[in-house]
Structures are given as structure tokens and as C-alpha cells.
Enzyme design. Structure first.
Site, short mmCIF file in Angstrom:
data_model
loop_
_atom_site.label_atom_id
_atom_site.label_comp_id
_atom_site.label_asym_id
_atom_site.label_seq_id
_atom_site.Cartn_x
_atom_site.Cartn_y
_atom_site.Cartn_z
N HIS A 102 70.05 19.57 23.60
CA HIS A 102 70.41 19.01 22.36
C HIS A 102 71.30 17.60 22.65
CE1 HIS A 102 73.00 18.53 18.99
NE2 HIS A 102 73.98 18.13 19.82
N CYS A 140 71.58 18.51 12.81
CA CYS A 140 70.76 18.36 13.97
C CYS A 140 69.62 19.18 13.60
CB CYS A 140 71.37 18.59 15.54
SG CYS A 140 70.19 18.25 16.64
N CYS A 154 67.22 19.88 16.23
CA CYS A 154 66.32 20.18 17.58
C CYS A 154 66.19 21.63 17.81
CB CYS A 154 67.36 19.49 18.67
SG CYS A 154 68.82 20.55 19.15
N ASP A 158 65.83 2.75 39.82
CA ASP A 158 66.74 1.85 39.98
C ASP A 158 66.76 1.78 41.63
OD1 ASP A 158 70.46 1.92 39.54
OD2 ASP A 158 68.85 0.30 40.27
N CYS A 184 69.49 23.56 18.02
CA CYS A 184 70.29 23.63 16.83
C CYS A 184 69.54 24.61 15.85
CB CYS A 184 70.74 22.39 16.24
SG CYS A 184 71.96 21.67 17.25
C1 LIG Z 1 80.21 12.13 32.73
O1 LIG Z 1 79.78 10.95 32.69
C2 LIG Z 1 79.49 10.28 34.11
O2 LIG Z 1 79.55 11.04 34.99
C3 LIG Z 1 78.96 9.06 34.01
C4 LIG Z 1 79.01 8.48 35.28
C5 LIG Z 1 78.73 7.13 35.42
C6 LIG Z 1 78.53 6.37 34.31
C7 LIG Z 1 78.55 4.83 34.36
C8 LIG Z 1 77.33 4.46 35.18
N1 LIG Z 1 77.54 3.11 35.18
C9 LIG Z 1 76.57 2.38 35.76
N2 LIG Z 1 75.23 2.58 36.49
C10 LIG Z 1 74.72 1.68 37.00
C11 LIG Z 1 73.71 1.44 37.60
C12 LIG Z 1 73.46 0.32 38.49
N3 LIG Z 1 72.34 -0.26 39.22
C13 LIG Z 1 72.11 -1.27 39.83
N4 LIG Z 1 71.06 -1.51 40.63
N5 LIG Z 1 73.01 -2.24 39.51
C14 LIG Z 1 74.11 -2.12 38.85
O3 LIG Z 1 74.87 -3.33 38.65
C15 LIG Z 1 74.45 -0.88 38.33
C16 LIG Z 1 75.37 -0.81 37.40
C17 LIG Z 1 75.70 0.40 36.76
N6 LIG Z 1 76.83 0.86 36.10
C18 LIG Z 1 78.88 6.87 32.97
C19 LIG Z 1 79.04 8.06 33.02
#
Ligand SMILES: COC(=O)c1ccc(CCNc2nc3cc4nc(N)[nH]c(=O)c4cc3[nH]2)cc1
Length: 373
Positions: free
Chosen positions: A336, A305, A307, A93, A310
Site C-alpha cells: 500500500h 485508495c 490498491c 547507489d 485497500c
Molecule cells: C523511516 O524512515 C527512515 O528510516 C529513513 C531513513 C533515511 C532517510 C534519509 C535518506 N537520506 C539520504 N539518502 C542518501 C543517499 C545518498 N547517496 C549518496 N551516494 N550520496 C548522498 O549524498 C546521499 C544522500 C542521501 N540522503 C529517510 C528516512
């Protein structure tokens, strides 16, 4: 062309499709879920374990590796694949999301983003050109254009200005792209929750002819139905013969609903992050293993599962390890959860092959307990 999408089959029951993404480090069967390895490791997993659970491609982060250890060190090591001993595909990213969600005191200008490191407060700057220099040094198979992911909610005016700038930044990324190591550069469609801005963003970016397109600006706290609505009116404006990557999406229901809407690639920290606090994904829904009711439960996390976790360990044992703060416990829950999602995507691909993805969705959600709330 570093990245090539091979269309295999359209599901007759839904908007889903089977495909293959050809990369310099191998072929990715889509739709696919990409485990997140932010700092050049999928936390607590070895490359061998990732292969055992059928991870086809993993994600890493420009922002984090720029701050630590620095992209120059990774470059001297021979690039990310060598550095982390992973010989399958890697996607990085661009930092567009992390710089806005992690750093402090950031200032956005046309040139780029000035911010303070979340590690030591050092004043830093990332521009589209800098993001490309960092990713060229890291050497992934797929790089992401530098974008701004607008906050949610945000005004129409803010999203309009931000999205138009993201399109200008995409053009600068394309110009700066060195195509070293035969890397492919994906653009990221923005536009918030506004249909006209999403369509405009898709049109701007598809006119620049990237090898793949991500849908950004989602999974930022919006209700799920709103995310699905945005997909319904954005995906039709993306090229049919290129991969579509929905960023930051990883709950089981969203992976199935996103696949139904024609998404090919997903990533999310969810499975690995919740595993570390003892929440596991099972075919009957989420199971919080630290709960006292599992103290003498000698069955597997998920009876359906197959895995490694499991097949060899009980809920009681895993609960004990987590309560005792034994690292092996989170390795077992992480393995898992990742296996659960890679297995789910394998089932989705089979359902597409058999033209029954909507039937699979109903049967999966009935079991997963989502349909009844
Ligand atoms: C326990 O769960 C968690 O901690 C947790 C944390 C974050 C997300 C959501 C992550 N969402 C998300 N990641 C992303 C990464 C992105 N990168 C770029 N360059 N541009 C974007 O527009 C973009 C949008 C996003 N939306 C989901 C879950």
C-alpha cells in the site's frame, strides 16, 4: 549514450517538468519515485507485485552487495537484473552514503575510504575505482559516482574540502567507467547547505558532462525548508536536458515540493521502512494501524485508495496480522505505501500536464493535514 533524457513539457504554474528517461531496460516517466531494494530485493515484494503497483525503476546498493553476497557472485549470476528477476531499470547507489552511515571506524583519504564491515568487522576499502568495478559487475542501468555525503551540520571548511574531493573522485569515476552493459553514470552534487559550494560543485560536475546529475548531501536531518532552499539555488545550475535525481527523499510533501522545483527522480526507504512497523500513508495523513482504535474498523486503510490492499483487506485484519507478527501484514502495508507514492507521482505528472501542480499541492496538503500544522 546509455541514458537519454527526453523533455516533454514544462509546467506553466511551477518549475516542474514532464520527461522520460530512456534506459537499456525501458523508459521511466518522470517525475518518478524509485522503491529501494537495498539487498537486491524491495523487502517482501515480488517483481510481479512491484510491476502491479507501477514501479518503473528500483534502487539497489553497492555497499551492501559488495559486503554480501559480493559483486563477483552477482556478476556470475549474469548481473542484478537476472539475479533478482527484475527486467525493468535498476539504479545502484555508489556506497558513498552507506559507508558513512553504516560502517564503523572509517578513515577517509584522497585515495578512498577504509572501514570495517557492519556485518563482521572485516577491514575493507572502497575507492572511486573500486565503486565503479563493483557497479560494473552488478550491471545496473544507472550507476552513481562515489562521493562523500558530509554529515549535518558540518562546518563550511569541512564541506568545502569534502565537496572538492567529491569532484576529484567524480573525475576518477568517469575515467574508470567501463560503460559495460551500456550503463550510465550519474554525478552527485554536494556542497552542504552553502550556496557557493553547491554552485561550485554543480559547475565542476557539469563541466565533466555526465548523462545525469543527482543532488546529494540532503535529507540528512536538516529542516525541510533548508532542503527546499538548497534546491532553489542548486537546480538552476544543472543542465535542463539531463535527469535530476534528489537522493534519499520520499515523504509525500517532499516529493511534491521537489517536483515543483524541477526534480525528476526520487528514492527513499521511508515507505517500505515505516510499513514494517505498521505506519501507513493515506490521503488523510499517516495512519498507525497497530493503534487499538482500529481493532474493529472494517474499512480499508485509505478509502480513497484503489490498491490491492485497500480493495481486499480491512484495517482490523491488517492490525490483527501485525499484532500477531504475521508476515502477510507487512506485505500488505508495504504494497500500500509503495502504491501510495507511485500513485502520488502519477497525479503529479497529470498536474504538470494540466499546468496546475501548485493547485494540486494545495489540495493534496489540505487533505493530507500538513497545511494545518
Ligand atoms: C523511516 O524512515 C527512515 O528510516 C529513513 C531513513 C533515511 C532517510 C534519509 C535518506 N537520506 C539520504 N539518502 C542518501 C543517499 C545518498 N547517496 C549518496 N551516494 N550520496 C548522498 O549524498 C546521499 C544522500 C542521501 N540522503 C529517510 C528516512
Amino acid at each position: 549514450m546509455a541514458i537519454k533524457y527526453e523533455f516533454i513539457k514544462q509546467c506553466k504554474q511551477s518549475g516542474a517538468r514532464l520527461g522520460r528517461v530512456h534506459t537499456p531496460h525501458g523508459i521511466i516517466e518522470t517525475p518518478t519515485f524509485m522503491p529501494v531494494g537495498t539487498q537486491a530485493t524491495v523487502k517482501t515484494m515480488s517483481p510481479e507485485e512491484l510491476k502491479a503497483l507501477d514501479a518503473q525503476i528500483i534502487l539497489s546498493n553497492t555497499y551492501h552487495l559488495f559486503l554480501r553476497p559480493g559483486h563477483e557472485i552477482v556478476k556470475k549470476a549474469g548481473g542484478l537484473h537476472t539475479f533478482m528477476n527484475w527486467d525493468r531499470p535498476i539504479l545502484t547507489d555508489s556506497g558513498g552514503f552507506q559507508v558513512f552511515s553504516l560502517s564503523e571506524r572509517r578513515k577517509i583519504t584522497e585515495e578512498g575510504v577504509e572501514f570495517r564491515s557492519h556485518l563482521n568487522g572485516e577491514k575493507l576499502f572502497i575507492s572511486p575505482e573500486k565503486a565503479m568495478e563493483i557497479q560494473n559487475a552488478l550491471g545496473p542501468d544507472i550507476m552513481m559516482a562515489f562521493d562523500e555525503c558530509p554529515p549535518y551540520p558540518a562546518t563550511y571548511e569541512y564541506v568545502k574540502q569534502s565537496t572538492e574531493r567529491t569532484s576529484r573522485w567524480a573525475e576518477r569515476c568517469l575515467a574508470a567507467h567501463q560503460r559495460k552493459h551500456d550503463q550510465g553514470l550519474f554525478a552527485i552534487v554536494q556542497g552542504g547547505m552553502f550556496e557557493d559550494l553547491r554552485v561550485q560543485s554543480a559547475k565542476d560536475l557539469t563541466s565533466m558532462d555526465f548523462p545525469g546529475y543527482a543532488i546529494g548531501g540532503l535529507s540528512v536531518g536538516e529542516p525541510k525548508h533548508l532542503m527546499y532552499e538548497v534546491l532553489d539555488y542548486t537546480v538552476p545550475h544543472l543542465p535542463f536536458d539531463k535527469p535530476r535525481y534528489l537522493m534519499g527523499v520520499g515523504s509525500p510533501d517532499a516529493l511534491v515540493e521537489g517536483s515543483i522545483r524541477g526534480i525528476d527522480m526520487f528514492d527513499c526507504v521511508l515507505p517500505t521502512r515505516i510499513a514494517r512497523n505498521g505506519t501507513t500513508m493515506t490521503s488523510q495523513g499517516r495512519l498507525v494501524i497497530r493503534n487499538a482504535k482500529f481493532a474493529e474498523d472494517f474499512g480499508p486503510l485509505d478509502p480513497n485508495c484503489d490498491c490491492y490492499t485497500c480493495k481486499n483487506y480491512s484495517r482490523a485484519y491488517i492490525r490483527h496480522l501485525l499484532k500477531a507478527d504475521e508476515t502477510f501484514g507487512i506485505r500488505l502495508t508495504t504494497y500500500h505505501n509503495l502504491h501510495f507514492l507511485t500513485r502520488l507521482m502519477k497525479n503529479v505528472r497529470e498536474a504538470i500536464m494540466n499546468d496546475c501542480l501548485l493547485d494540486y499541492r494545495d489540495q493534496f496538503f489540505a487533505q493530507y493535514g500538513l497545511l494545518d500544522n
